[in-house]
Every structure is written in C-alpha cells, then in structure tokens.
Design a protein around this motif. Structure first.
Motif, short mmCIF file in Angstrom:
data_model
loop_
_atom_site.label_atom_id
_atom_site.label_comp_id
_atom_site.label_asym_id
_atom_site.label_seq_id
_atom_site.Cartn_x
_atom_site.Cartn_y
_atom_site.Cartn_z
N ALA A 329 0.84 -1.20 0.00
CA ALA A 329 0.00 0.00 0.00
C ALA A 329 0.87 1.26 0.00
CB ALA A 329 -0.93 -0.01 1.20
N GLN A 330 1.97 1.22 0.74
CA GLN A 330 2.89 2.35 0.75
C GLN A 330 3.47 2.58 -0.64
OE1 GLN A 330 6.87 2.06 2.70
NE2 GLN A 330 6.08 3.65 4.06
N GLU A 331 3.83 1.50 -1.32
CA GLU A 331 4.36 1.64 -2.68
C GLU A 331 3.30 2.20 -3.62
OE1 GLU A 331 7.54 1.21 -3.63
OE2 GLU A 331 7.85 0.96 -1.48
N ALA A 332 2.04 1.78 -3.46
CA ALA A 332 0.96 2.32 -4.30
C ALA A 332 0.78 3.81 -4.04
CB ALA A 332 -0.34 1.56 -4.03
N LEU A 333 0.85 4.22 -2.78
CA LEU A 333 0.72 5.63 -2.44
C LEU A 333 1.84 6.44 -3.07
CD1 LEU A 333 -0.55 7.95 -0.78
CD2 LEU A 333 0.86 7.20 1.16
N ILE A 334 3.06 5.93 -2.98
CA ILE A 334 4.20 6.64 -3.56
C ILE A 334 4.06 6.76 -5.07
CG2 ILE A 334 6.69 6.44 -4.02
CD1 ILE A 334 6.92 5.22 -1.16
N ALA A 335 3.67 5.66 -5.72
CA ALA A 335 3.50 5.69 -7.18
C ALA A 335 2.40 6.67 -7.58
CB ALA A 335 3.19 4.29 -7.69
N HIS A 336 1.31 6.68 -6.81
CA HIS A 336 0.21 7.61 -7.12
C HIS A 336 0.68 9.05 -7.02
CE1 HIS A 336 -4.17 8.80 -7.00
NE2 HIS A 336 -3.56 9.90 -6.56
N LEU A 337 1.39 9.39 -5.94
CA LEU A 337 1.84 10.77 -5.76
C LEU A 337 2.81 11.18 -6.87
CD1 LEU A 337 2.32 10.77 -1.89
CD2 LEU A 337 0.68 12.17 -3.16
N ARG A 338 3.70 10.29 -7.23
CA ARG A 338 4.64 10.63 -8.31
C ARG A 338 3.90 10.86 -9.63
NH1 ARG A 338 9.81 10.35 -6.87
NH2 ARG A 338 10.48 8.96 -5.17
N ALA A 339 2.92 10.00 -9.91
CA ALA A 339 2.18 10.14 -11.17
C ALA A 339 1.33 11.41 -11.19
CB ALA A 339 1.28 8.91 -11.38
N ALA A 340 0.91 11.87 -10.00
CA ALA A 340 0.05 13.06 -9.92
C ALA A 340 0.85 14.36 -9.93
CB ALA A 340 -0.79 12.99 -8.65
N ALA A 341 2.17 14.29 -9.88
CA ALA A 341 2.98 15.51 -9.82
C ALA A 341 2.88 16.28 -11.14
CB ALA A 341 4.43 15.17 -9.52
N PRO A 342 2.50 17.56 -11.11
CA PRO A 342 2.35 18.32 -12.36
C PRO A 342 3.64 19.04 -12.77
CG PRO A 342 1.57 19.65 -10.52
CD PRO A 342 2.05 18.33 -9.94
N TRP A 343 3.70 19.46 -14.01
CA TRP A 343 4.67 20.43 -14.52
C TRP A 343 6.12 19.93 -14.43
CZ3 TRP A 343 2.51 23.80 -10.13
CH2 TRP A 343 1.14 23.99 -10.30
N GLY A 344 6.32 18.65 -14.29
CA GLY A 344 7.67 18.13 -14.22
C GLY A 344 8.40 18.49 -12.94
N VAL A 345 7.68 18.81 -11.87
CA VAL A 345 8.33 19.21 -10.62
C VAL A 345 9.15 18.06 -10.06
CG1 VAL A 345 6.47 20.84 -10.11
CG2 VAL A 345 6.36 18.52 -9.17
N ARG A 346 10.15 18.39 -9.28
CA ARG A 346 10.96 17.37 -8.63
C ARG A 346 10.26 16.88 -7.37
NH1 ARG A 346 17.16 19.75 -8.89
NH2 ARG A 346 17.27 19.97 -11.18
N VAL A 347 10.19 15.57 -7.23
CA VAL A 347 9.49 14.96 -6.11
C VAL A 347 10.44 14.01 -5.39
CG1 VAL A 347 7.56 13.50 -5.40
CG2 VAL A 347 7.27 15.13 -7.28
N GLU A 348 10.59 14.22 -4.10
CA GLU A 348 11.33 13.30 -3.24
C GLU A 348 10.37 12.74 -2.20
OE1 GLU A 348 14.79 15.06 -1.53
OE2 GLU A 348 15.30 16.16 -3.36
N ILE A 349 10.37 11.41 -2.05
CA ILE A 349 9.46 10.78 -1.11
C ILE A 349 10.26 9.90 -0.15
CG2 ILE A 349 7.50 9.22 -0.82
CD1 ILE A 349 6.42 10.20 -3.47
N GLU A 350 10.09 10.17 1.12
CA GLU A 350 10.77 9.41 2.17
C GLU A 350 9.76 8.45 2.83
OE1 GLU A 350 12.76 10.24 6.58
OE2 GLU A 350 12.60 11.87 5.10
#
Length: 450
Positions: A329-350
């Motif tokens: 579930a944590q991996e699904a949450l991380i994948a969802h957030l990365r896919a939802a990031a707009p405008w090519g912004v840099r995303v770091e997830i801990e």
C-alpha cells in the motif's frame, strides 16, 4: 464470589485514581525533540514498581532496538493452568495545544464525573485497570501472568515489535490481552477484532533554486506549494473518499455498524459539514483505505512574503484495512503521488514506518471466558467492532504466537478524545473493565484446561 470481587474492586478505585494522577503527572512522551527522555524512564520505573507490588516477579526494564524501554515481568502459573500476557504502554501523545485544554494536560483533574489528563485513557488508564484487577485477585490468581508495558507505542518507532521475535519465549502466553482499545460507548463492553494498518510518507516538492518575487516571476514560475496541493487533492474523489491508484477503496464491513449521527457526535463534526466518502460509516472506518494529510511545511500566513515557494513538504498517512498489506500500500501511495505531480516538478518521497492490519479469531476459549465475564459485569453480551486505528504490535504477536488468542480491550471509548486536547476517562469504565479482567482471568483458568 463475584459480589465480593466487585466490592474489592470498588474499594480499590480511590487508589486507582491516585495511581493515575501520579502517572499522568509524568509527561512520558517518547520524543526527545519535545520532551526529556528521562520522563519516559521515570514512567517505566513507576510501572515496574507498581506491578512488583501487585504480585508480579522479576519486573524489570529491557531496552528495545529503538532505545525505548519495555517493562517486563511475570508470575508463574499454577500446575496445569494457562498463562495470560497483559499488554499496555506507558508513553503518551504530546499535549498539543495547551491553550485548548480546560485543565492542565499533565495534571489529573476530575470534572463532570470524568478524569481529565493526557494519557488518562490512552494508555495509562489501562495500566491502572490491570493493576486494579491484579490487586483485587491478590493471591487468588488462578493463571500465570506475564506483563509487557511498551515505551514508544505512540511514536511508532517499532522498538517492541523488533524486540519481540528474538525474545519470543520470554513473552509466550496462551492468551494475549492487548489493552490499548476500549468499548464502543460507556457501558457497551467491546472487543476490537479488526485493526487497520498504517503507513506514512514524507513528500517534498521542489520547483526553483529558491523563493522568488511573485510580482517579477509569478505566472510562469512554478509554485511548489500549488503543485503539492494538486498532488494531495488527487488522493480523494469528488465525495472526499480516498482514491489511491492500485488499491481497492470499495470494501464493505460485515460486522456491527456505526450510527452516522453518533459518529458525527463522537468525531465532533461541525453542523452542516458532510462526511467524506460513500458507503456506511463502518465501511469507511474499518473496511477501506483512508488517507490523511497529517501536516504541511510551507510559508506560514503570519510573516509570509510576496514570494513564490520553491519547496513544500507534506506528511501523508494511509490507513489500510485487513486484506491489504501495508508495504504494498505504501508503494501504491508513492506511485500515485509521483504520477500526480504536475509540470515536471521534482518529487522526493521518504518512506516512514508501516504497520500491517490485523484481524482476530474469536472462536476460542479466551473469547468465551471474556464473554462470560462481561455478561456478569455489564449484563449484556460482548460486542465485536473494528477500529480505524492501528496497533502494529498485533500483527507481530499474531505471527510470533500463531496459536495464541489475541483480545483487544480496555477502558477507552469515544468520549475519551484520545490523542486530542482534553483527553479523559470514565472512572466507571476503569472499575467495570478491571472487574471484567479479573473475572476473565478466573474464568479462563477453567475454560483453557484440557
């Protein structure tokens, strides 16, 4: 004998109040960034001394891998009798907004028939419940007893979960009373049979080398906070229900329900504000994933400048029901957030901690003994409910002791407002649940024998 036991317990309630006052006065928050760590040590030593006085042997402190201390002790069983493990935790949540408390958070205060103070219910009230039951039984203890009082449950750093598997023999028992939950309402005896797991992540969005003037650059310059808001908003559907790609968010609850109006009252939902999501309240609480934005780091309103934020950060929690594993579930949450990031912004997830959900089996002799006890004390059958919260230790206990029965019970109920300002406990629930526990120990001695 039951009437005599009830009289003993009633006579012990003034002592229970005094004990709880001493415990609440110790701000045992297991977070050295906010509270001195020696206060947790003080609470652990208080617990060890109290259970020693109540008849347990070799009560001592064991350091766990996260640096916290578990209080461990035992009393051997009579020949042929089973053993029961009593669980509780002595660490508490921080007081949060001190101004929101009607009385000092670390001072037990009686008001309107309830006892107020941080930890009065979660979980120091359950410590006092254990002590009252043991004191009432005295030498007439027909089962073996083991104790483990955890020191970092509220921080979720997993000290006891890591300690337990290599020390499985030390804490092995036939039935495990995990006393960190409670009743559906005052006077409604309840065992919690389902717990959601939990996982959290820290997501940081970066768009610029540093904050820039919104008048000179606003428009084309990407706003990190705006990007983060879009990402977080993607985790909910139009009704506010949780939506995480790759997770089933449509589960249903088959057990006892939760009346919507009572839920609104228990949760303090403001008039005119709608509940989020679809399905029954019980579906949403106990059978479906639930996302919460726990906090955001961004420029505060007071003192904010006319500048475009270059970075923004949020802590996101995801509760998951039985049938859904926490790490996937944590991996699904991380994948969802990365896919939802707009405008090519840099995303770091801990990744932070992840605790698995839990479902109890209720058909064994321990549950039968508990049902008999609650019928004697409350005059009604034991109820079974789910909990929206999580106790990661339960999953570790289930894996480590697959033959043991695990019962989640205690003095907490919705009016306690655990984790919130003005936490309180109903002293009648301490008295009645201590009576239930004492009767359970006596009943289980007979029902668990071959």
């Amino acid at each position: 004998m039951t009437d005599e036991l009830a009289r003993r317990i009633a006579a012990l309630i003034p002592r229970a109040k005094a004990d709880l006052a001493e415990l609440v006065a110790i701000p045992s928050v297991a977070d050295p960034r906010q509270y001195p760590p020696e206060k947790c040590r003080e609470a652990a030593e208080w617990v060890a001394a109290a259970f020693t006085e109540a008849g347990l042997r070799d009560v001592h402190l064991e350091e766990t891998p996260d640096g916290s201390h578990a209080v461990i002790g035992h009393r051997p069983p009579p020949p042929g009798a089973p053993t029961v493990l009593l669980y509780c935790h002595y660490d508490v949540q921080p007081s949060l907004d001190a101004a929101a408390w009607t009385s000092p958070p670390f001072e037990l205060t009686e008001r309107d028939g309830r006892w107020y103070g941080r930890g009065s219910a979660d979980c120091k009230g359950n410590i006092v419940m254990h002590l009252t039951a043991l004191r009432a039984l005295g030498d007439d203890l027909p089962v073996g007893v083991k104790l483990v009082a955890e020191g970092s449950e509220e921080q979720g750093t997993g000290g006891l979960e890591a300690y337990l598997p290599p020390h499985a023999g030390e804490l092995h028992a036939d039935a495990l009373l995990v006393c960190d939950t409670g009743n559906a309402a005052v006077g409604v005896p309840t065992a919690t049979t389902s717990l959601r797991g939990v996982t959290t992540v820290l997501v940081t969005v970066s768009t610029l080398g540093g904050d820039v003037h919104s008048g000179m650059f606003g428009g084309p310059a990407p706003d990190a906070l705006a990007a983060l808001i879009r990402m977080l908003d993607s985790l909910r559907d139009a009704d506010g229900g949780t939506r995480v790609d790759g997770l089933d968010c449509r589960g249903t609850w088959a057990g006892v329900g939760y009346d919507e109006q009572r839920f609104r009252t228990d949760a303090g939902v403001l008039d005119g504000v709608r509940l989020t999501g679809g399905g029954t309240v019980a579906d949403r609480l106990w059978a479906r994933p639930a996302v919460t934005v726990l906090g955001i780091d961004c420029p505060p309103v007071v003192g904010s400048a006319a500048a475009i934020p270059a970075t923004a950060r949020a802590r996101v929690s995801l509760r998951v029901p039985p049938g859904t594993e926490a790490f996937p579930a944590q991996e699904a949450l991380i994948a969802h957030l990365r896919a939802a990031a707009p405008w090519g912004v840099r995303v770091e997830i801990e990744r932070e901690s992840a605790g698995s959900p839990f479902r109890a089996a209720t058909g064994g002799p321990a549950y039968a003994a508990l049902d008999r006890a609650v019928r004697e004390v409350y005059g009604t059958a034991l109820s079974f409910l789910g909990q929206g919260g999580s106790i990661p230790l339960c999953d570790v206990l289930a894996r480590t002791y697959p033959e043991a029965e695990i019962i989640l019970m205690g003095v907490e109920e919705p009016r306690c407002l655990i984790h919130a300002p003005n936490e309180s406990v109903d002293p009648g629930e301490i008295e009645h649940m201590a009576h239930v526990e004492a009767l359970f120990l006596r009943n289980y001695a007979d029902s668990a024998r071959p």
